[in-house]
Design a protein around this motif. Structure first.
Motif, PDB file in Angstrom:
ATOM      1  N   GLY A   1      51.403  29.910  36.432  1.00 36.28           N
ATOM      2  CA  GLY A   1      50.145  29.912  35.707  1.00 36.28           C
ATOM      3  C   GLY A   1      49.112  30.882  36.216  1.00 36.28           C
ATOM      4  O   GLY A   1      47.992  30.918  35.707  1.00 36.28           O
ATOM      5  N   ILE A   2      49.448  31.693  37.234  1.00 39.63           N
ATOM      6  CA  ILE A   2      48.513  32.651  37.816  1.00 39.63           C
ATOM      7  C   ILE A   2      49.002  34.059  37.504  1.00 39.63           C
ATOM      8  O   ILE A   2      50.186  34.353  37.681  1.00 39.63           O
ATOM      9  N   PRO A   3      48.127  34.955  37.044  1.00 37.78           N
ATOM     10  CA  PRO A   3      48.556  36.332  36.763  1.00 37.78           C
ATOM     11  C   PRO A   3      49.134  37.001  38.000  1.00 37.78           C
ATOM     12  O   PRO A   3      48.636  36.821  39.118  1.00 37.78           O
ATOM     13  N   GLU A   4      50.185  37.763  37.810  1.00 34.05           N
ATOM     14  CA  GLU A   4      50.826  38.446  38.934  1.00 34.05           C
ATOM     15  C   GLU A   4      50.001  39.628  39.434  1.00 34.05           C
ATOM     16  O   GLU A   4      50.022  39.934  40.622  1.00 34.05           O
ATOM     17  N   ASP A   5      49.283  40.263  38.540  1.00 32.50           N
ATOM     18  CA  ASP A   5      48.489  41.439  38.915  1.00 32.50           C
ATOM     19  C   ASP A   5      47.010  41.063  38.921  1.00 32.50           C
ATOM     20  O   ASP A   5      46.420  40.831  37.870  1.00 32.50           O
ATOM     21  N   ILE A   6      46.411  40.984  40.114  1.00 37.77           N
ATOM     22  CA  ILE A   6      44.995  40.623  40.248  1.00 37.77           C
ATOM     23  C   ILE A   6      44.202  41.911  40.450  1.00 37.77           C
ATOM     24  O   ILE A   6      43.801  42.266  41.561  1.00 37.77           O
TER      25      ILE A   6
END
Length: 224
Positions: free
Chosen positions: A6-11
């Motif tokens: 649920g967390i984007p891979e690219d921050i």
């Protein structure tokens, strides 16, 4: 980029655009309940058990932009005050007052930004409590190699994860104090060791002659 748990891979890039999906998730849930005639008690349960829980996993790792936090608070407040869907309803009190604890006259909802900082402070406390964990050793090697995470200086070009955890340090320091033990590691003029609320360091009444003085120097080694 995709997502992992649920967390984007690219921050990278705009954090407001990156975390805009949280509001989309929340609005999807809210719109599903808008047509239902829920009592205030039913809305309270829905808000506390579902709406405030949706962004918890992301907020325990990243510091959300204030704009995102305000958007989430606004959506929850609109759902709380609406009486005849889809009308918005009249806001009878400031949302900050509604979010106060019940013993202070509020309902006990959480302000998103404060809840976010509390979750990040918990992560920072885990770095202190479990220094041998994998994540603690990785962050120590990069950001606070010769000190503790509570005394680490601001890093140059830090990751967004460390910047988020570092932002919660002030909040954590308000609620903790140094244990004395033998006093060899506690600085009299710098560390928070006096058990006031919040804890504080000693206050000098004259110019400090020994800024590195330890609490052990104040203890009579014979009588303890």
């Amino acid at each position: 980029m995709g997502k992992f748990l649920g967390i984007p891979e690219d921050i990278s890039g705009s954090k407001c655009k990156l975390f805009a999906f949280l509001k989309d998730y929340l609005m999807y849930r809210v719109n599903g309940w808008t047509g239902r005639w829920l009592s205030k008690g039913g809305k309270q349960v829905m808000i506390k058990s579902i709406l405030l829980a949706l962004p918890t996993y992301v907020m325990s790792t990243f510091l959300l932009p204030l704009e995102i936090c305000e958007n989430l608070d606004s959506a929850i407040a609109q759902f709380w005050w609406s009486s005849n869907p889809p009308k918005k309803g009249i806001h009878l009190a400031k949302w900050e007052k509604v979010c106060l604890p019940k013993d202070e006259g509020g309902i006990g909802f959480r302000l998103i930004h404060e809840f976010n900082l509390a979750l990040l402070a918990k992560q920072l406390w885990r770095l202190v409590q479990y220094p041998d964990s994998l994540v603690a050793r990785v962050l120590k090697g990069r950001y606070y190699r010769m000190t503790s995470p509570l005394r680490a200086a601001s890093a140059r070009g830090p990751s967004y994860v460390w910047s988020s955890i570092f932002a919660a340090r002030k909040l954590l320091l308000l609620g903790i104090r140094q244990k004395i033990h033998f006093g060899y590691e506690v600085k009299v003029w710098e560390d928070s060791w006096i058990p006031t609320t919040p804890a504080r360091s000693a206050t000098p009444v004259a110019p400090v002659m020994n800024p590195n003085m330890r609490v052990s120097d104040l203890i009579n080694q014979e009588s303890k």
